[in-house]
Design a protein around this motif. Structure first.
Motif, PDB file in Angstrom:
ATOM      1  N   TYR A 140     -36.834  45.715  -9.834  1.00  0.00           N
ATOM      2  CA  TYR A 140     -36.100  47.127  -9.599  1.00  0.00           C
ATOM      3  C   TYR A 140     -37.478  48.066 -10.221  1.00  0.00           C
ATOM      4  O   TYR A 140     -38.118  48.423 -10.667  1.00  0.00           O
ATOM      5  CB  TYR A 140     -35.131  47.684 -11.720  1.00  0.00           C
ATOM      6  CG  TYR A 140     -34.340  46.648 -11.188  1.00  0.00           C
ATOM      7  CD1 TYR A 140     -32.161  47.189 -10.274  1.00  0.00           C
ATOM      8  CD2 TYR A 140     -34.457  45.395 -11.652  1.00  0.00           C
ATOM      9  CE1 TYR A 140     -31.958  46.437 -10.913  1.00  0.00           C
ATOM     10  CE2 TYR A 140     -33.116  44.983 -12.305  1.00  0.00           C
ATOM     11  CZ  TYR A 140     -32.298  45.470 -11.798  1.00  0.00           C
ATOM     12  OH  TYR A 140     -31.010  44.183 -11.360  1.00  0.00           O
ATOM     13  N   VAL A 141     -37.339  49.156  -8.782  1.00  0.00           N
ATOM     14  CA  VAL A 141     -38.373  50.152  -8.544  1.00  0.00           C
ATOM     15  C   VAL A 141     -37.992  51.513  -8.950  1.00  0.00           C
ATOM     16  O   VAL A 141     -36.671  52.055  -7.834  1.00  0.00           O
ATOM     17  CB  VAL A 141     -38.581  49.064  -7.295  1.00  0.00           C
ATOM     18  CG1 VAL A 141     -40.615  50.508  -6.257  1.00  0.00           C
ATOM     19  CG2 VAL A 141     -38.980  48.447  -7.538  1.00  0.00           C
ATOM     20  N   MET A 142     -38.717  52.070  -8.846  1.00  0.00           N
ATOM     21  CA  MET A 142     -38.697  53.735  -8.590  1.00  0.00           C
ATOM     22  C   MET A 142     -40.658  53.908  -7.661  1.00  0.00           C
ATOM     23  O   MET A 142     -41.408  53.238  -7.909  1.00  0.00           O
ATOM     24  CB  MET A 142     -39.267  54.411  -9.971  1.00  0.00           C
ATOM     25  CG  MET A 142     -39.449  55.755 -10.025  1.00  0.00           C
ATOM     26  SD  MET A 142     -38.959  56.910 -11.626  1.00  0.00           S
ATOM     27  CE  MET A 142     -39.726  58.361 -11.422  1.00  0.00           C
ATOM     28  N   ALA A 143     -40.063  55.194  -6.937  1.00  0.00           N
ATOM     29  CA  ALA A 143     -41.473  55.288  -5.374  1.00  0.00           C
ATOM     30  C   ALA A 143     -42.187  56.234  -6.501  1.00  0.00           C
ATOM     31  O   ALA A 143     -41.280  57.804  -6.326  1.00  0.00           O
ATOM     32  CB  ALA A 143     -40.221  54.660  -4.801  1.00  0.00           C
ATOM     33  N   VAL A 164     -43.170  52.114  -9.450  1.00  0.00           N
ATOM     34  CA  VAL A 164     -43.661  51.384 -11.054  1.00  0.00           C
ATOM     35  C   VAL A 164     -41.783  50.429 -11.182  1.00  0.00           C
ATOM     36  O   VAL A 164     -40.955  50.729 -10.285  1.00  0.00           O
ATOM     37  CB  VAL A 164     -43.525  52.683 -11.930  1.00  0.00           C
ATOM     38  CG1 VAL A 164     -42.691  52.590 -13.359  1.00  0.00           C
ATOM     39  CG2 VAL A 164     -44.333  53.704 -11.745  1.00  0.00           C
ATOM     40  N   PHE A 165     -42.159  49.549 -11.456  1.00  0.00           N
ATOM     41  CA  PHE A 165     -41.339  48.469 -11.600  1.00  0.00           C
ATOM     42  C   PHE A 165     -40.780  47.768 -12.951  1.00  0.00           C
ATOM     43  O   PHE A 165     -41.770  47.871 -13.878  1.00  0.00           O
ATOM     44  CB  PHE A 165     -41.306  47.797 -10.159  1.00  0.00           C
ATOM     45  CG  PHE A 165     -42.295  46.939 -10.106  1.00  0.00           C
ATOM     46  CD1 PHE A 165     -43.273  48.084  -9.014  1.00  0.00           C
ATOM     47  CD2 PHE A 165     -43.511  46.349 -10.764  1.00  0.00           C
ATOM     48  CE1 PHE A 165     -44.749  47.182  -8.317  1.00  0.00           C
ATOM     49  CE2 PHE A 165     -44.135  45.485 -10.569  1.00  0.00           C
ATOM     50  CZ  PHE A 165     -45.356  46.268  -9.618  1.00  0.00           C
ATOM     51  N   LEU A 209     -34.087  52.948 -11.717  1.00  0.00           N
ATOM     52  CA  LEU A 209     -34.527  52.102 -10.733  1.00  0.00           C
ATOM     53  C   LEU A 209     -33.987  51.204  -9.743  1.00  0.00           C
ATOM     54  O   LEU A 209     -32.972  50.587 -10.291  1.00  0.00           O
ATOM     55  CB  LEU A 209     -35.569  51.340 -11.897  1.00  0.00           C
ATOM     56  CG  LEU A 209     -37.021  51.746 -12.331  1.00  0.00           C
ATOM     57  CD1 LEU A 209     -36.758  53.321 -13.226  1.00  0.00           C
ATOM     58  CD2 LEU A 209     -38.008  51.081 -13.009  1.00  0.00           C
ATOM     59  N   THR A 210     -34.414  51.346  -8.415  1.00  0.00           N
ATOM     60  CA  THR A 210     -33.013  50.331  -7.641  1.00  0.00           C
ATOM     61  C   THR A 210     -33.575  49.312  -7.384  1.00  0.00           C
ATOM     62  O   THR A 210     -35.075  48.823  -7.271  1.00  0.00           O
ATOM     63  CB  THR A 210     -33.583  50.861  -6.448  1.00  0.00           C
ATOM     64  OG1 THR A 210     -33.124  52.697  -6.504  1.00  0.00           O
ATOM     65  CG2 THR A 210     -32.295  50.245  -5.445  1.00  0.00           C
ATOM     66  N   LEU A 253     -22.395  50.152  -1.987  1.00  0.00           N
ATOM     67  CA  LEU A 253     -22.704  49.987  -3.268  1.00  0.00           C
ATOM     68  C   LEU A 253     -24.287  49.269  -3.373  1.00  0.00           C
ATOM     69  O   LEU A 253     -25.037  48.305  -2.919  1.00  0.00           O
ATOM     70  CB  LEU A 253     -21.908  48.948  -3.578  1.00  0.00           C
ATOM     71  CG  LEU A 253     -20.392  49.273  -4.322  1.00  0.00           C
ATOM     72  CD1 LEU A 253     -19.711  47.804  -4.736  1.00  0.00           C
ATOM     73  CD2 LEU A 253     -20.469  51.151  -5.297  1.00  0.00           C
ATOM     74  N   ARG A 254     -25.105  50.101  -4.525  1.00  0.00           N
ATOM     75  CA  ARG A 254     -26.543  50.236  -4.882  1.00  0.00           C
ATOM     76  C   ARG A 254     -26.393  49.779  -6.150  1.00  0.00           C
ATOM     77  O   ARG A 254     -26.761  50.835  -6.842  1.00  0.00           O
ATOM     78  CB  ARG A 254     -27.072  51.113  -4.172  1.00  0.00           C
ATOM     79  CG  ARG A 254     -28.559  51.021  -4.602  1.00  0.00           C
ATOM     80  CD  ARG A 254     -29.464  51.940  -3.425  1.00  0.00           C
ATOM     81  NE  ARG A 254     -29.434  53.345  -4.318  1.00  0.00           N
ATOM     82  CZ  ARG A 254     -30.408  54.494  -3.967  1.00  0.00           C
ATOM     83  NH1 ARG A 254     -31.048  54.145  -2.725  1.00  0.00           N
ATOM     84  NH2 ARG A 254     -30.111  55.484  -4.614  1.00  0.00           N
ATOM     85  N   PRO A 255     -27.709  48.969  -6.565  1.00  0.00           N
ATOM     86  CA  PRO A 255     -27.582  48.103  -7.959  1.00  0.00           C
ATOM     87  C   PRO A 255     -28.615  49.344  -7.921  1.00  0.00           C
ATOM     88  O   PRO A 255     -29.953  49.254  -8.056  1.00  0.00           O
ATOM     89  CB  PRO A 255     -27.299  46.860  -7.538  1.00  0.00           C
ATOM     90  CG  PRO A 255     -27.609  46.453  -6.331  1.00  0.00           C
ATOM     91  CD  PRO A 255     -27.544  47.462  -5.515  1.00  0.00           C
TER      92      PRO A 255
END
Length: 373
Positions: free
Chosen positions: A99-102, A284-285, A31-32, A312-314
Motif C-alpha cells: 500500500y502506497v502514499m505518494a 511511503v509504503f 494508503l492505496t 472500487l479501490r482498496p
C-alpha cells in the motif's frame, strides 16, 4: 536513524480540499494498494525488469547453481528449475499486498498542482516525525513494515544490469515494530561482528539482482540438503513459502538475507518509468510480510472514477496522531487565486480549521506560482 535523514528531511503531499479536511479532522491517512494507483503500470516495471534479467542470464544462473551445489549440482539444478526465481518473485507479489502514499520532494510545483492538488492543498511534512508516527502504528510482534524511498525512475528500454538505483541500502528506509531504520541497524551490527557488509553497498541494480539470485540458491540448498524440508517433488508454492519464512526470519550474520528479500519487496513500489521523473516522487509504503490469510490491517474500499467509469479501490488506513508536531506548512493551490473569496480571508479560514483541530504552529500561505487557467 543513521545517515538517512541527512539525505531527505521533508516532503510534500499534494491533495484535494476534501482529503485535506479529512486528514486534519481524523489524523488518518489512506494508503492505496499498488495495483490500483493512478497508473497501474507503476508496479509492473520492476517485475518486467527482473523477468528480462533472469531470462537473459539463464546459463549464468545455472553456473551459479553448480558452483554453490558442488557435487550436488544436478539435484540442486533440478530443484531450481522446478521452483525458479521468477516464480518466487510472482509468489511474493501475489501474497504480499503493498500500500502506497505518494509524496514529492518538489515544493509548490505546477505539475504536482495540476495532477494531484488541483484546487487543493500542499502539506509539507517533516519526515523524521512522520515516519516515527507511522512506525508507532505497527503492532508489536507482527510482521508489519513501513517503508520509504525516493522513486527510482528508469528507462524501460535500458539494460537493467546498468541501472543505478541507489548509493546503498540507506537510500531505502524500512521500519519494523522495533527499529526505525532496519537496514542501517543490521549493517552496523554486522560491522560490529566483523562480518562482510558488501550487500549493503551496491551501486547498481545488476549487483543487487546477482546477490538476490545467489541468496535464493543458497536458501534452496539449505532447505533441501540441511533441513530436508523441500525437494523437487514439493509443490513450488510450498517451496516459496518455506523459503520466504526462512529468509525473513534470518538474524545475526544472516540478517542481510532478510534485508535483501525485503528490499526486493520494496522495489515493486519504488520503481517507475522515467516518463514521470518530473514528479520527484517519494513513496511511503506499508506491507504485512507474514503470508497470513488474515492481515494485520483491514482493507477498506472507496469509489474512484476514471473517464466516466467508476470502480472500487482498496486501501488501508494508518493513524498519524502526532501530525500537528511535524506538519510544518500548508500551501494553497494556485487555482485558489481564482476563488470568489478574498485570499487573506481564505487563509484565515484555513488557519481557523487547523486551530480547531489542535494544529497551532502551522504556517499557511498561498502558492507563489502564476497560473493561466
Amino acid at each position: 536513524m543513521g545517515n538517512w535523514m541527512a539525505r531527505i528531511e521533508a516532503a510534500e503531499h499534494y491533495t484535494t480540499v476534501e482529503a485535506f479536511r479529512a486528514i486534519i479532522r481524523t489524523r488518518i491517512l489512506r494508503l492505496t494498494r499498488t495495483e490500483f494507483l493512478n497508473d497501474p503500470n507503476d508496479t509492473k516495471v520492476w517485475s518486467r525488469f527482473m523477468t528480462n534479467f533472469v531470462d537473459n542470464n539463464q546459463q549464468r544462473i545455472a553456473q551459479t547453481v553448480n558452483q554453490i551445489a558442488g557435487d550436488d549440482g544436478p539435484q540442486l539444478l533440478q530443484l531450481y528449475w522446478h521452483a525458479p526465481i521468477q516464480g518466487f518473485m510472482a509468489f511474493m507479489q501475489q501474497r504480499i499486498k503493498l500500500y502506497v502514499m505518494a509524496l514529492s520532494t518538489d515544493e509548490d510545483a505546477i505539475p504536482m498542482w495540476n495532477y494531484y492538488g488541483y484546487g487543493g492543498m500542499e502539506m509539507s511534512l517533516d519526515l523524521n516525525g512522520f515516519m516515527k508516527d507511522l512506525q508507532a502504528q505497527l503492532r508489536p510482534g507482527s510482521h508489519e513494515y513501513i517503508g520509504a524511498a525516493r522513486v527510482i525512475y528508469v528507462d524501460s528500454r535500458a539494460n537493467i544490469a546498468k541501472a543505478r538505483i541507489a548509493k546503498d541500502f540507506q537510500d531505502f528506509l524500512l521500519a519494523d515494530t522495533n527499529t526505525l531504520d532496519l537496514f542501517t541497524s543490521d549493517r552496523e551490527a554486522l560491522i560490529a561482528q566483523k562480518q562482510p557488509v558488501d550487500v549493503f553497498e551496491r551501486t547498481d541494480l545488476g549487483q543487487y539482482i546477482d546477490d538476490f539470485i545467489e541468496s535464493y540458491i543458497w536458501s534452496l540448498r539449505y532447505l533441501a540438503k540441511t533441513r530436508r524440508v523441500i525437494s523437487s517433488t514439493t509443490p513450488p508454492a510450498e517451496i516459496y513459502a518455506q523459503l520466504f519464512e526462512n529468509d525473513t526470519s534470518a538474524r545475526g550474520e544472516y540478517a542481510w538475507k532478510k534485508d535483501l528479500l525485503l528490499l526486493f519487496v520494496m522495489l515493486t513500489a519504488a520503481m517507475k518509468s522515467n516518463s514521470y521523473a518530473y514528479e520527484k516522487e517519494y513513496r511511503v509504503f506499508y506491507f504485512d510480510a507474514s503470508l497470513s490469510e488474515t492481515p494485520q490491517k483491514q482493507e477498506n474500499f472507496d469509489i474512484q472514477e476514471l473517464s466516466g467509469q467508476k470502480y472500487l479501490r482498496p486501501y488501508v488506513e494508518l493513524a498519524v496522531p502526532n501530525l500537528s508536531d511535524y506538519l510544518t506548512r500548508v500551501t494553497l493551490s494556485p487555482l485558489t487565486q481564482n476563488l470568489p473569496v478574498d485570499t487573506p480571508v481564505y487563509l484565515d479560514v484555513i488557519q481557523s480549521l487547523l486551530h480547531q483541530y489542535g494544529f497551532q504552529h502551522v504556517t499557511v500561505a498561498g502558492s507563489q506560482q502564476q497560473i493561466r487557467w
